[in-house]
Design a protein around this motif. Structure first.
Motif, short mmCIF file in Angstrom:
data_model
loop_
_atom_site.label_atom_id
_atom_site.label_comp_id
_atom_site.label_asym_id
_atom_site.label_seq_id
_atom_site.Cartn_x
_atom_site.Cartn_y
_atom_site.Cartn_z
N ARG A 215 47.56 -33.03 25.11
CA ARG A 215 48.57 -31.67 25.22
C ARG A 215 47.56 -30.63 25.09
NH1 ARG A 215 54.31 -31.83 24.89
NH2 ARG A 215 55.06 -33.96 24.76
N ILE A 216 48.07 -29.35 25.62
CA ILE A 216 47.21 -28.19 25.32
C ILE A 216 47.76 -27.69 24.11
CG2 ILE A 216 46.67 -27.94 27.86
CD1 ILE A 216 48.67 -25.73 27.75
N ALA A 217 48.93 -28.14 23.74
CA ALA A 217 49.72 -27.64 22.20
C ALA A 217 50.75 -28.74 22.24
CB ALA A 217 50.31 -26.26 22.62
N PHE A 218 51.11 -28.86 20.87
CA PHE A 218 52.16 -29.86 20.77
C PHE A 218 53.53 -29.59 21.25
CE2 PHE A 218 49.07 -30.57 16.95
CZ PHE A 218 49.04 -31.96 17.21
N ASP A 219 53.61 -28.38 21.36
CA ASP A 219 54.95 -27.85 22.09
C ASP A 219 55.09 -27.46 23.08
OD1 ASP A 219 53.49 -25.85 21.35
OD2 ASP A 219 55.01 -24.41 20.56
N LEU A 220 54.10 -27.91 24.10
CA LEU A 220 53.87 -27.58 25.47
C LEU A 220 53.84 -28.79 26.34
CD1 LEU A 220 51.67 -24.31 25.20
CD2 LEU A 220 54.32 -24.01 25.68
N PRO A 221 54.38 -28.72 27.38
CA PRO A 221 54.42 -30.14 28.33
C PRO A 221 52.95 -30.41 29.10
CG PRO A 221 55.70 -28.55 29.41
CD PRO A 221 55.40 -27.76 28.28
N TYR A 222 52.12 -29.16 29.30
CA TYR A 222 51.05 -29.50 29.87
C TYR A 222 50.08 -30.25 29.45
CZ TYR A 222 52.68 -25.07 32.39
OH TYR A 222 53.37 -24.44 33.17
N LEU A 223 49.15 -30.90 30.12
CA LEU A 223 48.23 -32.05 29.57
C LEU A 223 47.03 -31.59 30.12
CD1 LEU A 223 50.05 -35.45 30.21
CD2 LEU A 223 50.15 -34.08 28.01
N THR A 224 45.89 -32.19 29.60
CA THR A 224 44.51 -31.54 29.79
C THR A 224 43.38 -32.62 29.68
OG1 THR A 224 42.67 -29.76 29.66
CG2 THR A 224 43.76 -30.69 27.51
N SER A 225 42.49 -32.62 30.29
CA SER A 225 41.26 -33.51 30.29
C SER A 225 39.95 -33.04 30.88
CB SER A 225 41.76 -34.82 31.26
OG SER A 225 41.65 -34.89 32.39
N ASP A 226 38.82 -33.56 30.69
CA ASP A 226 37.59 -33.11 31.29
C ASP A 226 37.32 -33.95 32.46
OD1 ASP A 226 36.89 -31.07 29.27
OD2 ASP A 226 35.97 -32.51 27.94
N GLU A 227 38.09 -35.22 32.58
CA GLU A 227 37.60 -35.90 33.74
C GLU A 227 38.96 -35.94 34.65
OE1 GLU A 227 34.90 -37.42 34.79
OE2 GLU A 227 33.79 -36.54 32.71
N PHE A 228 38.92 -35.67 35.82
CA PHE A 228 39.87 -35.57 36.85
C PHE A 228 40.72 -36.97 36.88
CE2 PHE A 228 41.60 -36.50 41.21
CZ PHE A 228 42.42 -35.20 41.31
N LEU A 229 42.14 -36.95 36.81
CA LEU A 229 42.92 -38.11 36.93
C LEU A 229 43.85 -37.81 38.07
CD1 LEU A 229 44.11 -41.01 35.94
CD2 LEU A 229 45.80 -39.52 34.39
N ALA A 230 43.79 -38.91 39.07
CA ALA A 230 44.59 -38.69 40.17
C ALA A 230 45.64 -39.58 39.97
CB ALA A 230 43.83 -39.17 41.41
N THR A 231 47.01 -39.11 40.20
CA THR A 231 48.22 -39.61 39.72
C THR A 231 49.60 -38.98 40.24
OG1 THR A 231 49.79 -40.67 38.33
CG2 THR A 231 48.28 -38.84 37.48
N PRO A 232 50.53 -39.84 40.84
CA PRO A 232 51.62 -39.08 41.40
C PRO A 232 52.29 -38.29 40.23
CG PRO A 232 51.90 -41.55 41.62
CD PRO A 232 50.56 -41.17 41.11
N TRP A 233 52.19 -38.57 39.08
CA TRP A 233 52.75 -38.18 37.93
C TRP A 233 52.49 -36.60 37.63
CZ3 TRP A 233 57.46 -39.99 36.81
CH2 TRP A 233 57.66 -41.25 37.02
N LEU A 234 51.35 -36.43 38.06
CA LEU A 234 50.77 -35.14 37.70
C LEU A 234 50.24 -34.38 38.65
CD1 LEU A 234 48.43 -36.43 34.56
CD2 LEU A 234 50.83 -35.38 34.36
N GLU A 235 50.42 -32.81 38.74
CA GLU A 235 49.84 -31.95 39.69
C GLU A 235 48.81 -31.50 38.90
OE1 GLU A 235 51.38 -28.58 42.95
OE2 GLU A 235 52.45 -28.74 40.82
N ALA A 236 47.46 -31.54 39.47
CA ALA A 236 46.33 -31.37 38.59
C ALA A 236 45.85 -29.90 39.24
CB ALA A 236 45.07 -32.23 39.19
N PHE A 237 45.23 -29.28 38.32
CA PHE A 237 44.49 -27.65 38.77
C PHE A 237 43.29 -27.78 38.06
CE2 PHE A 237 49.15 -27.56 38.80
CZ PHE A 237 49.34 -26.68 39.98
N GLU A 238 42.24 -27.28 38.51
CA GLU A 238 40.94 -27.10 37.96
C GLU A 238 40.87 -25.86 37.21
OE1 GLU A 238 35.98 -27.82 39.20
OE2 GLU A 238 37.65 -27.48 40.72
N VAL A 239 40.46 -25.97 36.11
CA VAL A 239 40.58 -24.79 35.31
C VAL A 239 39.26 -23.96 35.45
CG1 VAL A 239 40.43 -23.83 32.86
CG2 VAL A 239 41.70 -25.76 33.54
#
Length: 411
Positions: A317-341
């Motif tokens: 999570r980007i914060a415990f109380d926020l629903p956005y997720l983050t990573s350094d490696e790209f993950l392709a999945t229908p569950w997430l809409e991905a944005f390059e920071v």
């Protein structure tokens, strides 16, 4: 057209001997040459004005014209929910409350009974899907809804599998071994949609009783309802269903229909994530914003399974109380809409406006969670003239406000 009506004397076949209601005029429109001619004329005018109504009222009484306009409008709007909407009998209230065809089809596959009772059936969105595999008794206390579900059953070639019955859900006797689907009225209070189940009709006491006495089935609740408190002490499964990125309902499965404790379903991709896929009670770690930021499907968030998914996929999570997720490696999945920071900044709208101009960004999409921003404050950011599409994530919550500039994957 006929349906069954439950009275104090038992069940009698009702051949339209009830008091006139709005459905009488609509039935006339659907079954008369004059009414069908009106529908053909109205179909050519998506947004009729006073002059159109005046012209049509020279052909038929005002009540008939109003009924034809309702049906035509319902069919046009219904195309987003039903493949055969152009032939269905739809009214504004029934259509708004009806389950979309693809959602109903998903649920119907889980029913394993020869007979299903669809309580509060409305125009028949769920009954039509259930009838693909089971005989259905479609129960509604509104005679107009009973007539509409009978008509729509014929449109879908399932009239031999659906028996409309006029009765109150609370008093209808469920046949032995039948399963039940119930869609309580969320607007029974007359004050808009109710979030608290106490505002539903039938209410939580009846729904709990149903779960104790029927061998299996499902209860359709609003995705914003307090389904967690309702299901907390019950033996059931709560499934959140999204369609095209919008969370449509929280389905409470009970009895023999239970497959998990918590589930999320994303349609039309038809992907499922449930508590068998990971411990949904273990929170995910929070981390600084990495190279990628992800917006989860709302079914995953509302189901309470976001942390389970993040832990299983190595996300944070980007914060415990926020629903956005983050990573350094790209993950392709229908569950997430991905944005390059692209960059991360303090939440300062004036600085962001300069950044957008300097970087030549545009068009710009704004997403914000828990950040107290008014449309008036954000609107100037949505008028850039650049040629580099961007998405701005405004985040507040427990930590300092941030603005994350990103670009949707594949854009």
């Amino acid at each position: 057209m006929s349906f069954y009506s439950e009275t104090s004397a038992g069940s009698i076949q009702d051949r339209r001997v009830h008091q006139p209601d709005a459905s009488d005029a609509e039935f006339f429109v659907l079954t008369s040459n004059l009414g069908r001619d009106l529908l053909d004329r109205i179909r050519e005018v998506p947004n009729p004005g006073p002059a159109d109504l005046t012209r049509w009222r020279k052909l038929a009484p005002a009540e008939i014209v109003s009924a034809a306009v309702r049906i035509s409008s319902g069919r046009r709007k219904g195309l987003s929910k039903f493949a055969r909407a152009e032939r269905m009998w739809l009214d504004p209230v029934g259509l708004e409350q009806a389950t979309a065809e693809s959602v109903a089809a998903h649920k119907a596959k889980r029913f394993e009974a020869g007979v299903v009772v669809d309580l509060c059936s409305g125009i028949g969105g769920d009954a039509l899907a259930l009838a693909a595999c089971s005989d259905v008794i479609a129960v509604d206390r509104d005679p107009g809804m009973c007539r509409r579900v009978a008509w729509n059953a014929k449109v879908y070639d399932r009239a031999d599998r659906i028996l409309p019955c006029r009765a109150a859900a609370e008093s209808f006797v469920i046949p032995a071994d039948a399963w039940v689907h119930v869609d309580p009225d969320r607007r029974a209070s007359g004050k808009g949609r109710s979030v608290a189940l106490e505002g539903y009709a039938p209410g939580p006491d009846f729904l709990r009783s149903l779960m104790r006495t029927v061998s299996g089935g499902a209860i359709k609740l609003g995705p914003a309802s307090d389904f967690t408190s309702f299901a907390e002490a019950l033996d059931c499964e709560v499934e959140l269903i999204s369609l095209s990125g919008e969370c449509k309902e929280a389905t409470v499965w009970f009895g023999a229909a239970i497959r998990a404790r918590r589930s999320a379903v994303k349609l039309p991709e038809n992907v499922v994530w449930n508590d068998h896929d990971g411990d949904w009670r273990t929170p995910a770690f929070a981390a600084p914003v990495g190279r990628w930021i992800y917006e989860p499907d709302p079914a995953l968030t509302r189901s309470g399974l976001l942390d389970s998914f993040a832990n299983a996929r190595g996300l944070f999570r980007i914060a415990f109380d926020l629903p956005y997720l983050t990573s350094d490696e790209f993950l392709a999945t229908p569950w997430l809409e991905a944005f390059e920071v692209h960059s991360v900044h303090p939440l300062d709208l004036k600085r962001l406006k300069r950044l957008i101009a300097d970087e030549g960004l545009g068009p710009v999409t704004v997403k914000h969670k828990t950040a107290r921003l008014t449309p008036e404050a954000v609107r100037p950011l949505l008028r850039p003239t650049g040629e580099r599409p961007a998405t701005l994530f405004f985040t507040g919550g427990a930590g300092p406000g941030r603005a994350i500039v990103g670009r949707k994957a594949g854009v």
